[in-house]
Design a protein around this motif. Sequence first.
Motif, PDB file in Angstrom:
ATOM      1  N   UNK A  76      43.565  16.963  58.097  1.00 17.26           N
ATOM      2  CA  UNK A  76      43.428  18.334  57.587  1.00 17.26           C
ATOM      3  C   UNK A  76      44.751  18.813  56.981  1.00 17.26           C
ATOM      4  N   UNK A  77      45.876  18.443  57.601  1.00 19.20           N
ATOM      5  CA  UNK A  77      47.175  18.819  57.061  1.00 19.20           C
ATOM      6  C   UNK A  77      47.367  18.312  55.646  1.00 19.20           C
ATOM      7  N   UNK A  78      47.045  17.051  55.399  1.00 17.81           N
ATOM      8  CA  UNK A  78      47.173  16.494  54.055  1.00 17.81           C
ATOM      9  C   UNK A  78      46.218  17.187  53.076  1.00 17.81           C
ATOM     10  N   UNK A  79      45.035  17.552  53.550  1.00 15.90           N
ATOM     11  CA  UNK A  79      44.086  18.258  52.677  1.00 15.90           C
ATOM     12  C   UNK A  79      44.670  19.594  52.233  1.00 15.90           C
ATOM     13  N   UNK A  80      45.331  20.287  53.151  1.00 14.94           N
ATOM     14  CA  UNK A  80      45.960  21.560  52.817  1.00 14.94           C
ATOM     15  C   UNK A  80      47.080  21.341  51.801  1.00 14.94           C
ATOM     16  N   UNK A  81      47.909  20.322  52.033  1.00 19.71           N
ATOM     17  CA  UNK A  81      48.992  20.019  51.100  1.00 19.71           C
ATOM     18  C   UNK A  81      48.464  19.704  49.707  1.00 19.71           C
ATOM     19  N   UNK A  82      47.378  18.933  49.629  1.00 18.67           N
ATOM     20  CA  UNK A  82      46.755  18.603  48.345  1.00 18.67           C
ATOM     21  C   UNK A  82      46.263  19.861  47.644  1.00 18.67           C
ATOM     22  N   UNK A  83      45.636  20.745  48.410  1.00 19.38           N
ATOM     23  CA  UNK A  83      45.103  21.990  47.843  1.00 19.38           C
ATOM     24  C   UNK A  83      46.220  22.870  47.288  1.00 19.38           C
ATOM     25  N   UNK A  84      47.358  22.909  47.999  1.00 19.75           N
ATOM     26  CA  UNK A  84      48.504  23.686  47.515  1.00 19.75           C
ATOM     27  C   UNK A  84      48.995  23.126  46.194  1.00 19.75           C
ATOM     28  N   UNK A  85      49.137  21.807  46.138  1.00 27.72           N
ATOM     29  CA  UNK A  85      49.593  21.173  44.907  1.00 27.72           C
ATOM     30  C   UNK A  85      48.610  21.359  43.761  1.00 27.72           C
ATOM     31  N   UNK A  86      47.319  21.261  44.058  1.00 20.29           N
ATOM     32  CA  UNK A  86      46.286  21.412  43.020  1.00 20.29           C
ATOM     33  C   UNK A  86      46.259  22.836  42.479  1.00 20.29           C
ATOM     34  N   UNK A  87      46.482  23.805  43.380  1.00 18.58           N
ATOM     35  CA  UNK A  87      46.434  25.216  42.970  1.00 18.58           C
ATOM     36  C   UNK A  87      47.665  25.628  42.172  1.00 18.58           C
ATOM     37  N   UNK A 144      42.275  12.208  41.609  1.00 19.10           N
ATOM     38  CA  UNK A 144      40.841  12.351  41.876  1.00 19.10           C
ATOM     39  C   UNK A 144      40.610  12.726  43.336  1.00 19.10           C
ATOM     40  N   UNK A 145      39.830  13.797  43.553  1.00 19.69           N
ATOM     41  CA  UNK A 145      39.698  14.344  44.897  1.00 19.69           C
ATOM     42  C   UNK A 145      39.040  13.356  45.858  1.00 19.69           C
TER      43      UNK A 145
END
Length: 207
Positions: A76-87, A144-145
């Motif tokens: 979940x931590x990595x998912x949050x980091x990815x979302x921050x970068x994507x946003x 790619x997600x």
Amino acid sequence: MIEALVDLMHQLYDVKSLIQWGGLALICLILFVETGLFIGFFLPGDSLLVTAGIFAAAGHLDLGALLVFGSLCAIVGDQVGYSIGRATGQALFRREDSRFFKRRHLERAKAFYEKHGAKTIVLARFVPVVRTFAPAVAGAAAMNYRRFVFYNIFGGLLWVWSMVLAGYTLGSAVPNIDQYIHYVIAVVIVLSLIPGVWEWWKARTQP
């Protein structure tokens, strides 16, 4: 101010006391913050997991719960980091340095990503600092997600399970290992730094 910072770092790297005080909940929180939020780049993920495995071998933590919830928080931590970068996209690389954000760490993760591609999400799990910023770099690069999710789950499971089970095996094989826990932590920290030092050395020696 400096004395307070030194004292804080000493407490954070005294993972034995952290586990004794906060148990599984604190372990999970640290794993999430280190992998998902930029402010967690200095947290002791590797040594924390190995020490937690030793505590599980001694019966102070439930091994199954540690593996399941530890893996979940790391993923979940990595998912949050990815979302921050994507946003935030490329604007992330123009962000000014602050107390809890250093652009040089982001640039280091970017160089790691450019060299290893999608495998970075797995390899970075074993490289302190890089593992904190790699998911954001992948998000900013519009990786790619579905591919990211695959590598994230695989890398999260590999990291948590390998570290915890290494500690568990060590704790089961060595009598009174808790008496030497600080030496174990020191060895883990040194070993975790080797990949980063190796990458730095190769970058310095390349023509």
